[in-house]
Design a protein around this motif. Structure first.
Motif, PDB file in Angstrom:
ATOM      1  N   GLY A 133       0.405 -12.308 -36.269  1.00  0.00           N
ATOM      2  CA  GLY A 133       1.106 -12.975 -37.359  1.00  0.00           C
ATOM      3  C   GLY A 133       2.277 -13.839 -36.937  1.00  0.00           C
ATOM      4  N   LEU A 134       2.369 -14.191 -35.643  1.00  0.00           N
ATOM      5  CA  LEU A 134       3.478 -15.006 -35.139  1.00  0.00           C
ATOM      6  C   LEU A 134       2.957 -16.055 -34.166  1.00  0.00           C
ATOM      7  CD1 LEU A 134       6.120 -12.203 -34.433  1.00  0.00           C
ATOM      8  CD2 LEU A 134       6.214 -13.871 -36.301  1.00  0.00           C
ATOM      9  N   PHE A 135       3.760 -17.109 -33.964  1.00  0.00           N
ATOM     10  CA  PHE A 135       3.457 -18.112 -32.954  1.00  0.00           C
ATOM     11  C   PHE A 135       4.001 -17.647 -31.604  1.00  0.00           C
ATOM     12  CE2 PHE A 135       3.453 -20.893 -36.748  1.00  0.00           C
ATOM     13  CZ  PHE A 135       2.238 -21.532 -36.565  1.00  0.00           C
ATOM     14  N   HIS A 136       3.251 -17.976 -30.543  1.00  0.00           N
ATOM     15  CA  HIS A 136       3.680 -17.632 -29.191  1.00  0.00           C
ATOM     16  C   HIS A 136       3.470 -18.849 -28.285  1.00  0.00           C
ATOM     17  CE1 HIS A 136       3.633 -13.241 -30.139  1.00  0.00           C
ATOM     18  NE2 HIS A 136       2.692 -13.643 -30.980  1.00  0.00           N
ATOM     19  N   LYS A 137       4.439 -19.112 -27.418  1.00  0.00           N
ATOM     20  CA  LYS A 137       4.298 -20.165 -26.414  1.00  0.00           C
ATOM     21  C   LYS A 137       3.925 -19.509 -25.088  1.00  0.00           C
ATOM     22  CE  LYS A 137       8.338 -22.116 -26.727  1.00  0.00           C
ATOM     23  NZ  LYS A 137       9.455 -23.061 -26.524  1.00  0.00           N
ATOM     24  N   GLN A 138       2.757 -19.853 -24.584  1.00  0.00           N
ATOM     25  CA  GLN A 138       2.292 -19.303 -23.310  1.00  0.00           C
ATOM     26  C   GLN A 138       2.439 -20.346 -22.221  1.00  0.00           C
ATOM     27  OE1 GLN A 138      -1.553 -17.230 -23.180  1.00  0.00           O
ATOM     28  NE2 GLN A 138      -2.012 -18.360 -21.309  1.00  0.00           N
ATOM     29  N   LYS A 139       3.198 -20.014 -21.191  1.00  0.00           N
ATOM     30  CA  LYS A 139       3.381 -20.883 -20.038  1.00  0.00           C
ATOM     31  C   LYS A 139       2.967 -20.106 -18.807  1.00  0.00           C
ATOM     32  CE  LYS A 139       7.530 -23.096 -21.999  1.00  0.00           C
ATOM     33  NZ  LYS A 139       8.957 -23.424 -21.733  1.00  0.00           N
ATOM     34  N   ASP A 140       1.855 -20.505 -18.203  1.00  0.00           N
ATOM     35  CA  ASP A 140       1.309 -19.776 -17.062  1.00  0.00           C
ATOM     36  C   ASP A 140       1.177 -18.293 -17.427  1.00  0.00           C
ATOM     37  OD1 ASP A 140       1.092 -22.067 -15.428  1.00  0.00           O
ATOM     38  OD2 ASP A 140       3.233 -21.970 -15.015  1.00  0.00           O
ATOM     39  N   ASN A 141       1.944 -17.429 -16.769  1.00  0.00           N
ATOM     40  CA  ASN A 141       1.818 -15.994 -17.030  1.00  0.00           C
ATOM     41  C   ASN A 141       2.911 -15.452 -17.947  1.00  0.00           C
ATOM     42  OD1 ASN A 141      -0.468 -15.695 -15.349  1.00  0.00           O
ATOM     43  ND2 ASN A 141       0.844 -15.620 -13.540  1.00  0.00           N
ATOM     44  N   SER A 142       3.768 -16.322 -18.464  1.00  0.00           N
ATOM     45  CA  SER A 142       4.835 -15.860 -19.349  1.00  0.00           C
ATOM     46  C   SER A 142       4.528 -16.229 -20.795  1.00  0.00           C
ATOM     47  CB  SER A 142       6.179 -16.479 -18.938  1.00  0.00           C
ATOM     48  OG  SER A 142       6.172 -17.874 -19.149  1.00  0.00           O
ATOM     49  N   VAL A 143       4.979 -15.380 -21.715  1.00  0.00           N
ATOM     50  CA  VAL A 143       4.744 -15.608 -23.138  1.00  0.00           C
ATOM     51  C   VAL A 143       6.055 -15.448 -23.892  1.00  0.00           C
ATOM     52  CG1 VAL A 143       3.509 -14.851 -25.198  1.00  0.00           C
ATOM     53  CG2 VAL A 143       2.370 -14.766 -22.975  1.00  0.00           C
TER      54      VAL A 143
END
Length: 272
Positions: free
Chosen positions: A43-53
């Motif tokens: 139920g939320l937005f997540h920004k995924q950059k390589d192996n980090s969220v």
């Protein structure tokens, strides 16, 4: 040798699998088209950059859409999703019209005739052909991070206007009717936290400041943006040079043919 592997596969076809484990992918040097994604989870937005969220606060995020796939895509998985391994779908389509040429055993000659593409179709484990639309976005408060891939779920692609919010197709149609390119607007993505499945709608927020128009145009033409809107079913492996072969045309003919065969086998999506 490749010939030896061919012999093994002929006599032991069960060795080959559509599900490559993470170790095999990593050591083989597989690289996915984009390492940055804007995702919906819990139920939320997540920004995924390589192996980090990074989890974003609230149920809205402001972005600029810098590139869009020109058609929705489809993928059919016969089993449940497993985050620990790359699993190739049984059938897929870049344009949602016909299966891609790389599909070994298409479920139908055309998507609109496939039983798994029928609205509300399901099988015993509850899965069916998934339709989605890939877009490349730049997050308003994180321009320095560049392009993020955002996969718009099927229930968010066509919904008509509802209280100033639209599905992607209806939203872009509305912009086009007013002679507005999506890349010139800051768009607000609204996530419905009560929906049983991820659902996001679009609405205009404000105009892009003139100083950002050219940088955003450059980002929209970047390799990252082009890759973000592609349907990447098979992970792309490095080119022949990365396998230790020379990029010059001095490679022995038989070795060059072998290298090209490897590249051709895995690089179905050619970079522009």
């Amino acid at each position: 040798m490749v010939n030896e592997l061919d012999k093994i596969l002929i006599s032991n076809p069960e060795v080959a699998t559509d599900s490559l484990d993470l170790d095999t992918l990593s050591v083989a040097g597989a690289r996915y088209a984009t390492n940055q994604r804007l995702k919906i989870k819990d139920g939320l937005f997540h920004k995924q950059k390589d192996n980090s969220v990074e989890t974003l606060n609230g149920h809205e995020v402001k972005v600029v859409i810098v590139r869009m796939a020109q058609a929705p895509s489809r993928m059919y998985y016969p089993a449940s999703f497993d985050s620990t391994q790359y699993t190739k779908p049984t059938c897929w389509s870049t344009d949602s019209r016909v299966p891609d040429p790389e599909v070994a055993k298409p479920l139908s000659s055309s998507c609109n005739q496939c039983p798994y593409s029928v609205r509300n179709s399901v099988i015993s484990n509850g899965t069916s052909c998934k339709i989605s639309w890939r877009i490349a976005v730049v997050v308003k408060d994180d321009v320095e991070s560049g392009v993020f891939q955002f996969v718009v779920p099927s229930n968010s692609c066509w919904q008509k206007e509802s209280y100033g919010k639209w599905g992607l197709k209806a939203y872009v149609n509305m912009l086009a009717t007013n002679n507005v390119n999506a890349s010139r607007l800051i768009t607000k993505l609204h996530l419905d936290p009560t929906a049983a499945y991820p659902k996001v709608l679009f609405s205009p927020s404000s105009a892009v400041d003139s100083e950002y128009i050219e940088p955003l145009k450059i980002l929209g033409e970047s390799k990252e943006a082009l890759n973000a809107v592609q349907l990447n079913v098979v992970p792309k492996l490095p080119d022949a040079e990365s396998f230790g072969f020379s990029s010059e045309d001095t490679m022995q003919t038989d070795r060059k043919t072998e290298a090209n065969a490897i590249v051709e086998k895995w690089s179905h999506l050619k970079e522009k």
